[in-house]
Design a protein around this motif. Structure first.
Motif, PDB file in Angstrom:
ATOM      1  N   UNK A 209      53.003  43.939  45.464  1.00  8.25           N
ATOM      2  CA  UNK A 209      53.150  43.518  44.065  1.00  8.25           C
ATOM      3  C   UNK A 209      52.091  44.110  43.127  1.00  8.25           C
ATOM      4  N   UNK A 210      50.832  44.292  43.524  1.00  2.68           N
ATOM      5  CA  UNK A 210      49.912  44.947  42.587  1.00  2.68           C
ATOM      6  C   UNK A 210      50.268  46.401  42.313  1.00  2.68           C
ATOM      7  N   UNK A 211      51.009  47.029  43.193  1.00  2.00           N
ATOM      8  CA  UNK A 211      51.381  48.426  42.985  1.00  2.00           C
ATOM      9  C   UNK A 211      52.499  48.578  41.964  1.00  2.00           C
ATOM     10  N   UNK A 212      53.388  47.586  41.867  1.00  2.00           N
ATOM     11  CA  UNK A 212      54.496  47.729  40.931  1.00  2.00           C
ATOM     12  C   UNK A 212      54.392  46.837  39.723  1.00  2.00           C
ATOM     13  N   UNK A 213      53.349  46.056  39.623  1.00  2.00           N
ATOM     14  CA  UNK A 213      53.126  45.249  38.418  1.00  2.00           C
ATOM     15  C   UNK A 213      52.147  45.965  37.522  1.00  2.00           C
ATOM     16  N   UNK A 214      52.397  45.897  36.250  1.00  2.00           N
ATOM     17  CA  UNK A 214      51.505  46.523  35.280  1.00  2.00           C
ATOM     18  C   UNK A 214      50.567  45.454  34.744  1.00  2.00           C
ATOM     19  N   UNK A 215      49.307  45.568  35.085  1.00  2.00           N
ATOM     20  CA  UNK A 215      48.321  44.597  34.630  1.00  2.00           C
ATOM     21  C   UNK A 215      47.419  45.233  33.598  1.00  2.00           C
ATOM     22  N   UNK A 216      47.038  44.459  32.630  1.00  2.00           N
ATOM     23  CA  UNK A 216      46.105  44.930  31.615  1.00  2.00           C
ATOM     24  C   UNK A 216      45.018  43.882  31.457  1.00  2.00           C
ATOM     25  N   UNK A 217      44.019  43.885  32.325  1.00  2.00           N
ATOM     26  CA  UNK A 217      42.985  42.848  32.238  1.00  2.00           C
ATOM     27  C   UNK A 217      42.154  42.945  30.968  1.00  2.00           C
ATOM     28  N   UNK A 218      42.040  44.131  30.400  1.00  2.08           N
ATOM     29  CA  UNK A 218      41.212  44.282  29.211  1.00  2.08           C
ATOM     30  C   UNK A 218      41.966  43.950  27.932  1.00  2.08           C
ATOM     31  N   UNK A 219      43.275  43.806  27.999  1.00  2.00           N
ATOM     32  CA  UNK A 219      44.058  43.581  26.785  1.00  2.00           C
ATOM     33  C   UNK A 219      43.726  42.235  26.142  1.00  2.00           C
TER      34      UNK A 219
ATOM     35  N   UNK B 262      51.826  53.710  59.163  1.00  2.00           N
ATOM     36  CA  UNK B 262      50.402  53.656  58.820  1.00  2.00           C
ATOM     37  C   UNK B 262      49.962  54.883  58.039  1.00  2.00           C
ATOM     38  N   UNK B 263      50.585  56.012  58.245  1.00  2.00           N
ATOM     39  CA  UNK B 263      50.255  57.206  57.455  1.00  2.00           C
ATOM     40  C   UNK B 263      50.747  57.063  56.015  1.00  2.00           C
ATOM     41  N   UNK B 264      51.882  56.417  55.838  1.00  2.00           N
ATOM     42  CA  UNK B 264      52.357  56.152  54.473  1.00  2.00           C
ATOM     43  C   UNK B 264      51.317  55.317  53.727  1.00  2.00           C
ATOM     44  N   UNK B 265      50.808  54.290  54.386  1.00  2.00           N
ATOM     45  CA  UNK B 265      49.800  53.435  53.756  1.00  2.00           C
ATOM     46  C   UNK B 265      48.480  54.176  53.554  1.00  2.00           C
ATOM     47  N   UNK B 266      48.132  55.076  54.469  1.00  2.00           N
ATOM     48  CA  UNK B 266      46.888  55.837  54.316  1.00  2.00           C
ATOM     49  C   UNK B 266      46.972  56.779  53.119  1.00  2.00           C
ATOM     50  N   UNK B 267      48.094  57.461  52.942  1.00  2.00           N
ATOM     51  CA  UNK B 267      48.244  58.323  51.767  1.00  2.00           C
ATOM     52  C   UNK B 267      48.331  57.501  50.488  1.00  2.00           C
TER      53      UNK B 267
ATOM     54  N   UNK C 245      42.638  57.933  43.831  1.00  2.00           N
ATOM     55  CA  UNK C 245      42.758  58.844  42.698  1.00  2.00           C
ATOM     56  C   UNK C 245      42.811  58.096  41.371  1.00  2.00           C
ATOM     57  N   UNK C 246      43.536  56.975  41.337  1.00  2.00           N
ATOM     58  CA  UNK C 246      43.575  56.163  40.117  1.00  2.00           C
ATOM     59  C   UNK C 246      42.191  55.644  39.746  1.00  2.00           C
ATOM     60  N   UNK C 247      41.443  55.221  40.756  1.00  2.00           N
ATOM     61  CA  UNK C 247      40.102  54.688  40.481  1.00  2.00           C
ATOM     62  C   UNK C 247      39.174  55.782  39.965  1.00  2.00           C
ATOM     63  N   UNK C 248      39.239  56.964  40.562  1.00  2.37           N
ATOM     64  CA  UNK C 248      38.407  58.076  40.112  1.00  2.37           C
ATOM     65  C   UNK C 248      38.805  58.490  38.702  1.00  2.37           C
TER      66      UNK C 248
ATOM     67  N   UNK D  46      45.857  61.332  42.621  1.00  2.00           N
ATOM     68  CA  UNK D  46      46.803  60.216  42.644  1.00  2.00           C
ATOM     69  C   UNK D  46      48.236  60.711  42.785  1.00  2.00           C
ATOM     70  N   UNK D  47      48.578  61.739  42.030  1.00  2.00           N
ATOM     71  CA  UNK D  47      49.937  62.264  42.072  1.00  2.00           C
ATOM     72  C   UNK D  47      50.254  62.938  43.407  1.00  2.00           C
ATOM     73  N   UNK D  48      49.381  63.835  43.858  1.00  2.00           N
ATOM     74  CA  UNK D  48      49.658  64.573  45.092  1.00  2.00           C
ATOM     75  C   UNK D  48      49.651  63.671  46.325  1.00  2.00           C
ATOM     76  N   UNK D  49      48.741  62.724  46.386  1.00  2.00           N
ATOM     77  CA  UNK D  49      48.710  61.824  47.541  1.00  2.00           C
ATOM     78  C   UNK D  49      49.955  60.938  47.574  1.00  2.00           C
ATOM     79  N   UNK D  50      50.427  60.510  46.409  1.00  2.00           N
ATOM     80  CA  UNK D  50      51.661  59.715  46.375  1.00  2.00           C
ATOM     81  C   UNK D  50      52.849  60.550  46.832  1.00  2.00           C
TER      82      UNK D  50
END
Length: 184
Positions: A142-152, A63-68, A75-78, A49-53
């Protein structure tokens, strides 16, 4: 591999990401048997997640920015699978498909409006020229910069309870001191 924007939207939003993460979530019961395996998977996901960002910040092609960025989200999902949060990984997988497809299709509109120019440094002033596309990009990011906590919200209703004090003591012994309460 480069291709038309709708194909990129399909590959990066659904197919590429879904295969690996879904497989890891399906075998999470096996991964959970080994703390070492969980740690390795979580670290690999976090480093990815860190290196790809960081790699995404060095690209000039929209399109390469979006691919990375897709690799970073993968990485976040893994990492979530490695942290025994498969439900969070599947939630992010589901939402990622929608917002990443929206971003790729929006990038296709921008590329078309810029006469097939994909260099982001030659795309200034598009907010005034393409307000609807700018709004869809805003929704897509917006999902990238919003902090969601569905389990909270469901944590209060879960079967997990905080540790409680033990109430059993032998007759005649004084109660335990409040400075070091025993927990069960």
């Amino acid at each position: 591999m480069e291709g038309p924007t709708p194909v990129s939207a399909l590959i990066h939003a659904a197919t590429m990401v879904a295969a690996g993460v879904y497989m890891l979530v399906r075998v999470a019961f096996l991964i959970g048997l080994s703390v070492c395996a969980q740690d390795v998977i979580a670290w690999i996901g976090g480093i990815t997640a860190l290196l790809a960002a960081l790699m995404a910040t060095q690209q000039d092609d929209i399109k390469r920015v979006l691919a990375y960025s897709t690799l970073s989200q993968l990485g976040y999902m893994v990492m979530a699978v490695g942290l025994a949060a498969g439900d969070a990984a599947m939630y992010h997988l589901f939402t990622h498909a929608f917002f990443k497809a929206l971003l790729f299709l929006g990038s296709g509109a921008v590329i078309y409006a810029c006469h097939h120019e994909q260099d982001i440094w030659k795309m200034g002033g598009l907010l005034k020229k393409m307000p609807i596309t700018a709004a869809t990009f805003g929704i897509g990011t917006s999902p990238s910069w919003r902090c969601r906590r569905p389990a909270a919200s469901s944590a209060r209703n879960s079967s997990c309870t905080p540790p409680t004090r033990t109430t059993t003591r032998s007759s005649g012994s004084p109660p335990s001191s409040p400075s070091s309460p025993p927990f069960t």
